[in-house]
Motif scaffolding. Structure first.
Motif, PDB file in Angstrom:
ATOM      1  N   MET A   1     -17.654  35.105   0.058  1.00 58.31           N
ATOM      2  CA  MET A   1     -18.021  33.962   0.905  1.00 58.31           C
ATOM      3  C   MET A   1     -17.487  32.683   0.280  1.00 58.31           C
ATOM      4  N   SER A   2     -16.724  31.903   1.052  1.00 58.60           N
ATOM      5  CA  SER A   2     -16.123  30.681   0.515  1.00 58.60           C
ATOM      6  C   SER A   2     -17.172  29.595   0.342  1.00 58.60           C
ATOM      7  N   GLN A   3     -16.962  28.751  -0.647  1.00 55.90           N
ATOM      8  CA  GLN A   3     -17.866  27.646  -0.932  1.00 55.90           C
ATOM      9  C   GLN A   3     -17.510  26.443  -0.059  1.00 55.90           C
ATOM     10  N   PRO A   4     -18.464  25.530   0.145  1.00 54.43           N
ATOM     11  CA  PRO A   4     -18.174  24.347   0.969  1.00 54.43           C
ATOM     12  C   PRO A   4     -17.165  23.424   0.297  1.00 54.43           C
ATOM     13  N   LEU A   5     -16.482  22.646   1.119  1.00 51.00           N
ATOM     14  CA  LEU A   5     -15.511  21.686   0.627  1.00 51.00           C
ATOM     15  C   LEU A   5     -16.222  20.593  -0.169  1.00 51.00           C
ATOM     16  N   LEU A   6     -15.717  20.284  -1.353  1.00 55.15           N
ATOM     17  CA  LEU A   6     -16.309  19.233  -2.181  1.00 55.15           C
ATOM     18  C   LEU A   6     -15.419  17.998  -2.240  1.00 55.15           C
ATOM     19  N   LEU A   7     -14.166  18.178  -2.662  1.00 52.58           N
ATOM     20  CA  LEU A   7     -13.248  17.049  -2.837  1.00 52.58           C
ATOM     21  C   LEU A   7     -12.109  17.172  -1.837  1.00 52.58           C
ATOM     22  N   ASN A   8     -11.806  16.074  -1.146  1.00 53.36           N
ATOM     23  CA  ASN A   8     -10.741  16.073  -0.151  1.00 53.36           C
ATOM     24  C   ASN A   8      -9.919  14.799  -0.291  1.00 53.36           C
ATOM     25  N   LEU A   9      -8.644  14.969  -0.609  1.00 52.80           N
ATOM     26  CA  LEU A   9      -7.708  13.850  -0.698  1.00 52.80           C
ATOM     27  C   LEU A   9      -6.803  13.913   0.518  1.00 52.80           C
ATOM     28  N   ARG A  10      -6.819  12.855   1.335  1.00 52.22           N
ATOM     29  CA  ARG A  10      -6.075  12.848   2.590  1.00 52.22           C
ATOM     30  C   ARG A  10      -5.052  11.729   2.604  1.00 52.22           C
ATOM     31  N   ASN A  11      -3.779  12.119   2.677  1.00 51.34           N
ATOM     32  CA  ASN A  11      -2.672  11.156   2.782  1.00 51.34           C
ATOM     33  C   ASN A  11      -2.781  10.043   1.741  1.00 51.34           C
ATOM     34  N   LEU A  12      -3.136  10.412   0.530  1.00 51.47           N
ATOM     35  CA  LEU A  12      -3.449   9.435  -0.507  1.00 51.47           C
ATOM     36  C   LEU A  12      -2.195   8.812  -1.105  1.00 51.47           C
ATOM     37  N   ALA A  13      -2.225   7.503  -1.249  1.00 47.46           N
ATOM     38  CA  ALA A  13      -1.210   6.756  -1.991  1.00 47.46           C
ATOM     39  C   ALA A  13      -1.943   5.858  -2.966  1.00 47.46           C
ATOM     40  N   CYS A  14      -1.549   5.911  -4.251  1.00 46.97           N
ATOM     41  CA  CYS A  14      -2.224   5.103  -5.256  1.00 46.97           C
ATOM     42  C   CYS A  14      -1.251   4.772  -6.380  1.00 46.97           C
ATOM     43  N   GLY A  15      -1.644   3.820  -7.217  1.00 44.63           N
ATOM     44  CA  GLY A  15      -0.793   3.402  -8.319  1.00 44.63           C
ATOM     45  C   GLY A  15      -1.457   2.289  -9.093  1.00 44.63           C
ATOM     46  N   TYR A  16      -0.645   1.458  -9.724  1.00 47.46           N
ATOM     47  CA  TYR A  16      -1.152   0.348 -10.519  1.00 47.46           C
ATOM     48  C   TYR A  16      -0.637  -0.953  -9.925  1.00 47.46           C
ATOM     49  N   GLY A  17      -1.554  -1.862  -9.590  1.00 40.88           N
ATOM     50  CA  GLY A  17      -1.133  -3.103  -8.961  1.00 40.88           C
ATOM     51  C   GLY A  17      -0.469  -2.812  -7.621  1.00 40.88           C
ATOM     52  N   ASP A  18       0.729  -3.388  -7.427  1.00 41.63           N
ATOM     53  CA  ASP A  18       1.466  -3.158  -6.182  1.00 41.63           C
ATOM     54  C   ASP A  18       2.394  -1.954  -6.265  1.00 41.63           C
ATOM     55  N   GLN A  19       2.464  -1.328  -7.429  1.00 37.69           N
ATOM     56  CA  GLN A  19       3.371  -0.191  -7.615  1.00 37.69           C
ATOM     57  C   GLN A  19       2.713   1.101  -7.159  1.00 37.69           C
ATOM     58  N   ARG A  20       3.347   1.756  -6.205  1.00 38.11           N
ATOM     59  CA  ARG A  20       2.843   3.029  -5.709  1.00 38.11           C
ATOM     60  C   ARG A  20       3.487   4.155  -6.510  1.00 38.11           C
ATOM     61  N   ILE A  21       2.653   4.889  -7.214  1.00 42.95           N
ATOM     62  CA  ILE A  21       3.147   6.000  -8.044  1.00 42.95           C
ATOM     63  C   ILE A  21       2.981   7.329  -7.324  1.00 42.95           C
ATOM     64  N   VAL A  22       1.872   7.488  -6.611  1.00 39.72           N
ATOM     65  CA  VAL A  22       1.586   8.721  -5.869  1.00 39.72           C
ATOM     66  C   VAL A  22       1.681   8.430  -4.380  1.00 39.72           C
ATOM     67  N   GLN A  23       2.353   9.336  -3.651  1.00 38.71           N
ATOM     68  CA  GLN A  23       2.567   9.127  -2.228  1.00 38.71           C
ATOM     69  C   GLN A  23       2.145  10.356  -1.430  1.00 38.71           C
ATOM     70  N   ASN A  24       1.507  10.111  -0.283  1.00 34.61           N
ATOM     71  CA  ASN A  24       1.239  11.142   0.722  1.00 34.61           C
ATOM     72  C   ASN A  24       0.643  12.410   0.091  1.00 34.61           C
ATOM     73  N   LEU A  25      -0.408  12.239  -0.696  1.00 35.42           N
ATOM     74  CA  LEU A  25      -1.034  13.356  -1.405  1.00 35.42           C
ATOM     75  C   LEU A  25      -2.164  13.947  -0.580  1.00 35.42           C
ATOM     76  N   ASN A  26      -2.087  15.261  -0.348  1.00 36.05           N
ATOM     77  CA  ASN A  26      -3.136  15.983   0.350  1.00 36.05           C
ATOM     78  C   ASN A  26      -3.531  17.214  -0.456  1.00 36.05           C
ATOM     79  N   LEU A  27      -4.794  17.310  -0.808  1.00 36.03           N
ATOM     80  CA  LEU A  27      -5.316  18.519  -1.454  1.00 36.03           C
ATOM     81  C   LEU A  27      -6.829  18.535  -1.303  1.00 36.03           C
ATOM     82  N   HIS A  28      -7.405  19.733  -1.471  1.00 30.03           N
ATOM     83  CA  HIS A  28      -8.853  19.844  -1.390  1.00 30.03           C
ATOM     84  C   HIS A  28      -9.343  20.836  -2.439  1.00 30.03           C
ATOM     85  N   LEU A  29     -10.592  20.670  -2.819  1.00 27.40           N
ATOM     86  CA  LEU A  29     -11.225  21.534  -3.815  1.00 27.40           C
ATOM     87  C   LEU A  29     -12.597  21.934  -3.308  1.00 27.40           C
TER      88      LEU A  29
END
Length: 369
Positions: A1-29
């Motif tokens: 039996m699968s466990q419920p979804l806990l963490l969900n990253l949807r179309n995530l873009a992040c970085g430092y200041g105005d610099q985008r280091i990570v683009q279009n990140l999708n994953l779930h745990l």
């Protein structure tokens, strides 16, 4: 039996200041699972971890924890309100506090504080050491204290940032297995960041391979090795070499090693050029074979020996033979291919490279990009 979804990253873009280091990140745990962000330095894995922790804002997309949005563009729930624990690379223990006081730091208002501290000490195999100070412990013991401190408040999610990088190889291997056992025994969900494949595979249920700020594949360790979805993942995970081939049918490919047949139908059209991934365990020792190779390097591994082989064409392969088969560099050996499961990628510009990519079942190999 699968466990419920806990963490969900949807179309995530992040970085430092105005610099985008990570683009279009999708994953779930799922709850109770251990995930890993794997990649070389500067690929975006630690940036992603810091965004999950609430230490960095996100530019686009969102982060959900147990169904609640904890980060999106313009909103970042403060780290102390996220019920997320953190284990740092440098342990970050308070040198003026005892082991027990370090563990108790985040549960000062807990009605069973002393009891929880004792439970944590036993959990990480440090029973009886609560009165010592960090400088009186080994590196492995300090990391156990850091883990106990992070687990004491019972976080929904635990984040581990290169937690074993300051330890020697053997201790890293042993502690990584211990940490997995501890997390699984408590049902604690976790995300690990590392550049070490062995560590990632030993600890994690799912691993995400990063390349230059983008997630190449989020999958089980088994599938990353046997079912890589891109040439980068195929070459980054494990060992192996690509050799060029030409599809003779949807199930077979002609190569300098002869015709190789897979256990499936591929989308590549007959006549198209492909790159074939061959792992060391795909090449077997065959003394009477007409297929010959020259040994150009070897590494003794104890129970086996890893050989680097060169074909008459100049192409190179790797093979693992039992260690009692002792060949020398420069020696000519007979080999055979035993690779029913073939991993193929279309060569850009070939007929197959024009075919649409399919994501379901076995027909998911696509052209190199």
């Amino acid at each position: 039996m699968s466990q419920p979804l806990l963490l969900n990253l949807r179309n995530l873009a992040c970085g430092y200041g105005d610099q985008r280091i990570v683009q279009n990140l999708n994953l779930h745990l799922n709850a109770g699972d251990i995930g890993c962000l794997l990649g070389s330095s500067g690929c975006g894995k630690t940036t992603t971890l810091r965004a999950i922790a609430g230490f960095e804002p996100v530019h686009d997309g969102e982060i959900q924890l147990a169904g609640e949005v904890i980060s999106r563009a313009g909103f970042t729930l403060s780290p102390e309100k996220r019920r997320i624990g953190m284990v740092f690379q440098d342990y970050a223990l308070f040198p003026h506090l005892t082991v027990a006081q370090n563990i108790a730091f985040g549960i000062s208002k807990h009605p069973r504080q002393a009891e929880v501290v004792d439970e944590m000490l036993e959990l990480v195999k440090l029973g009886g050491l609560g009165g010592r100070y960090p400088h009186e412990l080994s590196g492995g013991q300090q990391q156990r204290v850091a883990l106990a401190r992070a687990l004491a408040p019972e976080p929904q999610l635990l984040l581990l940032d290169e937690p074993f990088s300051n330890l020697d190889v053997e201790l890293r291997r042993r502690l990584s297995h211990e940490v997995r056992d501890i997390l699984k025994s408590r049902g604690t969900s976790a995300i690990l960041v590392t550049h070490d494949q062995e560590e990632a595979f030993a600890v994690s249920d799912h691993v995400g391979v990063f390349k230059e700020g983008r997630l190449e594949q989020w999958d089980t360790p088994y599938n990353l090795y046997h079912e890589p979805q891109t040439p980068f993942v195929a070459s980054f995970i494990g060992q192996g070499y690509f050799i060029r081939g030409q599809m003779s049918s949807h199930e077979a490919v002609n190569t300098e090693l002869g015709e190789l047949r897979g256990d499936r139908a591929y989308i590549m059209a007959p006549g198209s050029s492909v790159d074939v991934l061959l792992r060391p365990d795909d090449i077997i020792h065959a003394p009477d074979s007409e297929l010959r190779a020259t040994i150009v390097g070897k590494s003794f591994l104890g129970a086996s020996t890893l050989y680097r082989l060169q074909l008459a064409t100049g192409s190179q392969l790797e093979a693992i033979f039992a260690s009692h088969i002792d060949h020398q560099v420069g020696q000519d050996v007979g080999i055979a291919v035993k690779a029913d499961h073939l991993v193929l990628f279309a060569v850009p510009g070939s007929v197959a490279a024009q075919l649409p990519r399919q994501e379901n079942g076995v027909r998911r190999y696509s052209s190199a990009t």
